[in-house]
Write a protein that holds these residues in place. Structure first.
Motif, PDB file in Angstrom:
ATOM      1  N   GLY A  74       2.325   0.420   5.697  1.00 32.40           N
ATOM      2  CA  GLY A  74       1.600  -0.969   6.073  1.00 32.40           C
ATOM      3  C   GLY A  74      -0.072  -0.738   6.144  1.00 32.40           C
ATOM      4  N   ILE A  75      -0.576   0.456   6.402  1.00 34.36           N
ATOM      5  CA  ILE A  75      -1.929   0.866   6.711  1.00 34.36           C
ATOM      6  C   ILE A  75      -2.161   2.263   6.004  1.00 34.36           C
ATOM      7  CG2 ILE A  75      -4.046   1.073   7.928  1.00 34.36           C
ATOM      8  CD1 ILE A  75      -2.902  -0.457   9.976  1.00 34.36           C
ATOM      9  N   PRO A  76      -2.727   2.306   4.714  1.00 35.46           N
ATOM     10  CA  PRO A  76      -2.830   3.419   3.865  1.00 35.46           C
ATOM     11  C   PRO A  76      -3.917   4.414   4.397  1.00 35.46           C
ATOM     12  CG  PRO A  76      -3.860   1.868   2.688  1.00 35.46           C
ATOM     13  CD  PRO A  76      -3.135   1.059   3.897  1.00 35.46           C
ATOM     14  N   SER A  77      -3.630   5.666   4.425  1.00 31.74           N
ATOM     15  CA  SER A  77      -4.937   6.643   4.746  1.00 31.74           C
ATOM     16  C   SER A  77      -6.091   6.528   3.556  1.00 31.74           C
ATOM     17  CB  SER A  77      -4.243   8.008   4.665  1.00 31.74           C
ATOM     18  OG  SER A  77      -5.440   8.754   4.997  1.00 31.74           O
ATOM     19  N   ASP A  78      -5.455   6.089   2.270  1.00 35.50           N
ATOM     20  CA  ASP A  78      -6.613   5.983   1.312  1.00 35.50           C
ATOM     21  C   ASP A  78      -6.670   4.684   1.010  1.00 35.50           C
ATOM     22  OD1 ASP A  78      -7.986   5.880  -1.099  1.00 35.50           O
ATOM     23  OD2 ASP A  78      -6.856   7.417  -1.939  1.00 35.50           O
ATOM     24  N   PRO A  79      -7.711   3.905   1.472  1.00 32.32           N
ATOM     25  CA  PRO A  79      -7.783   2.611   1.397  1.00 32.32           C
ATOM     26  C   PRO A  79      -7.800   2.039  -0.174  1.00 32.32           C
ATOM     27  CG  PRO A  79      -9.834   3.535   2.066  1.00 32.32           C
ATOM     28  CD  PRO A  79      -8.997   4.565   2.032  1.00 32.32           C
ATOM     29  N   ARG A  80      -7.927   2.912  -1.147  1.00 34.40           N
ATOM     30  CA  ARG A  80      -7.790   2.485  -2.680  1.00 34.40           C
ATOM     31  C   ARG A  80      -6.313   2.358  -2.872  1.00 34.40           C
ATOM     32  NH1 ARG A  80     -12.668   4.042  -5.893  1.00 34.40           N
ATOM     33  NH2 ARG A  80     -11.035   4.291  -7.720  1.00 34.40           N
ATOM     34  N   THR A  81      -5.389   2.608  -2.202  1.00 31.91           N
ATOM     35  CA  THR A  81      -3.902   2.570  -2.676  1.00 31.91           C
ATOM     36  C   THR A  81      -3.370   1.292  -2.138  1.00 31.91           C
ATOM     37  OG1 THR A  81      -3.507   3.998  -0.783  1.00 31.91           O
ATOM     38  CG2 THR A  81      -3.964   5.159  -2.805  1.00 31.91           C
TER      39      THR A  81
ATOM     40  N   ALA B 200       0.849  -1.185  -0.050  1.00 31.30           N
ATOM     41  CA  ALA B 200      -0.070  -0.105   0.068  1.00 31.30           C
ATOM     42  C   ALA B 200       1.105   1.347  -0.088  1.00 31.30           C
ATOM     43  CB  ALA B 200      -0.920   0.036   1.081  1.00 31.30           C
ATOM     44  N   SER B 201       0.191   2.260  -0.491  1.00 28.22           N
ATOM     45  CA  SER B 201       0.891   3.657  -0.482  1.00 28.22           C
ATOM     46  C   SER B 201       0.103   4.722   0.302  1.00 28.22           C
ATOM     47  CB  SER B 201       1.518   3.943  -1.876  1.00 28.22           C
ATOM     48  OG  SER B 201       0.248   4.402  -2.637  1.00 28.22           O
ATOM     49  N   SER B 202       1.081   5.818   0.786  1.00 27.74           N
ATOM     50  CA  SER B 202       0.325   7.140   1.235  1.00 27.74           C
ATOM     51  C   SER B 202       0.892   8.224   0.744  1.00 27.74           C
ATOM     52  CB  SER B 202       0.363   6.900   2.801  1.00 27.74           C
ATOM     53  OG  SER B 202      -0.211   7.650   3.253  1.00 27.74           O
ATOM     54  N   VAL B 203       0.393   9.258   0.314  1.00 24.70           N
ATOM     55  CA  VAL B 203       1.167  10.471  -0.079  1.00 24.70           C
ATOM     56  C   VAL B 203       1.437  11.330   0.996  1.00 24.70           C
ATOM     57  CG1 VAL B 203      -0.041  10.214  -2.448  1.00 24.70           C
ATOM     58  CG2 VAL B 203      -1.131  11.789  -0.712  1.00 24.70           C
ATOM     59  N   GLY B 204       2.585  12.044   1.007  1.00 23.31           N
ATOM     60  CA  GLY B 204       2.785  13.225   1.718  1.00 23.31           C
ATOM     61  C   GLY B 204       2.871  14.462   1.067  1.00 23.31           C
ATOM     62  N   TRP B 205       2.033  15.589   1.268  1.00 27.28           N
ATOM     63  CA  TRP B 205       1.924  16.585   0.666  1.00 27.28           C
ATOM     64  C   TRP B 205       1.878  17.753   1.463  1.00 27.28           C
ATOM     65  CZ3 TRP B 205      -2.072  14.116   2.472  1.00 27.28           C
ATOM     66  CH2 TRP B 205      -3.200  14.913   2.822  1.00 27.28           C
TER      67      TRP B 205
END
Length: 168
Positions: free
Chosen positions: A136-143, A109-114
């Motif tokens: 391990g656990i993305p903020s956006d469940p689609r990623t 899974a991935s998560s963006v930092g912006w």
């Protein structure tokens, strides 16, 4: 290749617009959006977001329609653990673990930092895409690479493994 963001509601209740995703895709195309592990909280550097913790970069981003929304998908170009020397043991081990997870089908899974604070600069999407982490656990469940779509899963695993056989 994996989804890295979407127009879906994230766990914090916020959602990105399609324009924001397009802006992020443009920033990836411009280069230097790094791949980190766990938003720089991994033990691979001496400080959060250390240059030593950058394990690759993102490439070939595009916004694609899926279900009722849109996903930003991109290629994570990671260093090959087999090509790293013994003196970078922790880095080599982390990359080898990601490769092994992909080989056995553990969803990544991935998560963006912006940052929306861009000062006076014109930035595509009106926000700086600072990094995209493997988490391990993305903020956006689609990623996540978790998918019943055989072709999508095969592309994700093939990026990390030679000789991957879809049938097997």
């Amino acid at each position: 290749r994996m989804p890295v963001s979407s127009t879906a509601e994230a766990r914090d209740g916020d959602a990105f617009t399609r324009d924001r995703l397009r802006g992020f895709a443009d920033q990836i195309a411009a280069g230097d959006v790094g791949v980190f592990l766990d938003h720089g909280r991994s033990p691979l550097g001496d400080a959060r977001y250390s240059a030593l913790g950058k394990v690759g970069y993102w490439d070939s981003a595009e916004v694609v329609d899926r279900d009722a929304g849109a996903d930003l998908v991109a290629d994570a170009v990671l260093m090959d653990p087999a090509e790293l020397g013994a003196d970078v043991g922790a880095l080599r081990e982390a990359l080898a673990t990601l490769k092994a997870q992909a080989q056995v089908g553990v969803p990544l899974a991935s998560s963006v930092g912006w940052s929306e604070d861009t000062g006076e600069r014109e930035v595509p999407g009106d926000a700086d895409l600072l990094e995209i982490s493997i988490v391990g656990i993305p903020s956006d469940p689609r990623t996540t690479t978790a998918s019943t779509d055989e072709a999508q899963l095969a592309r994700a695993v093939d990026a990390a493994a030679e000789g991957f056989d879809v049938e097997t």
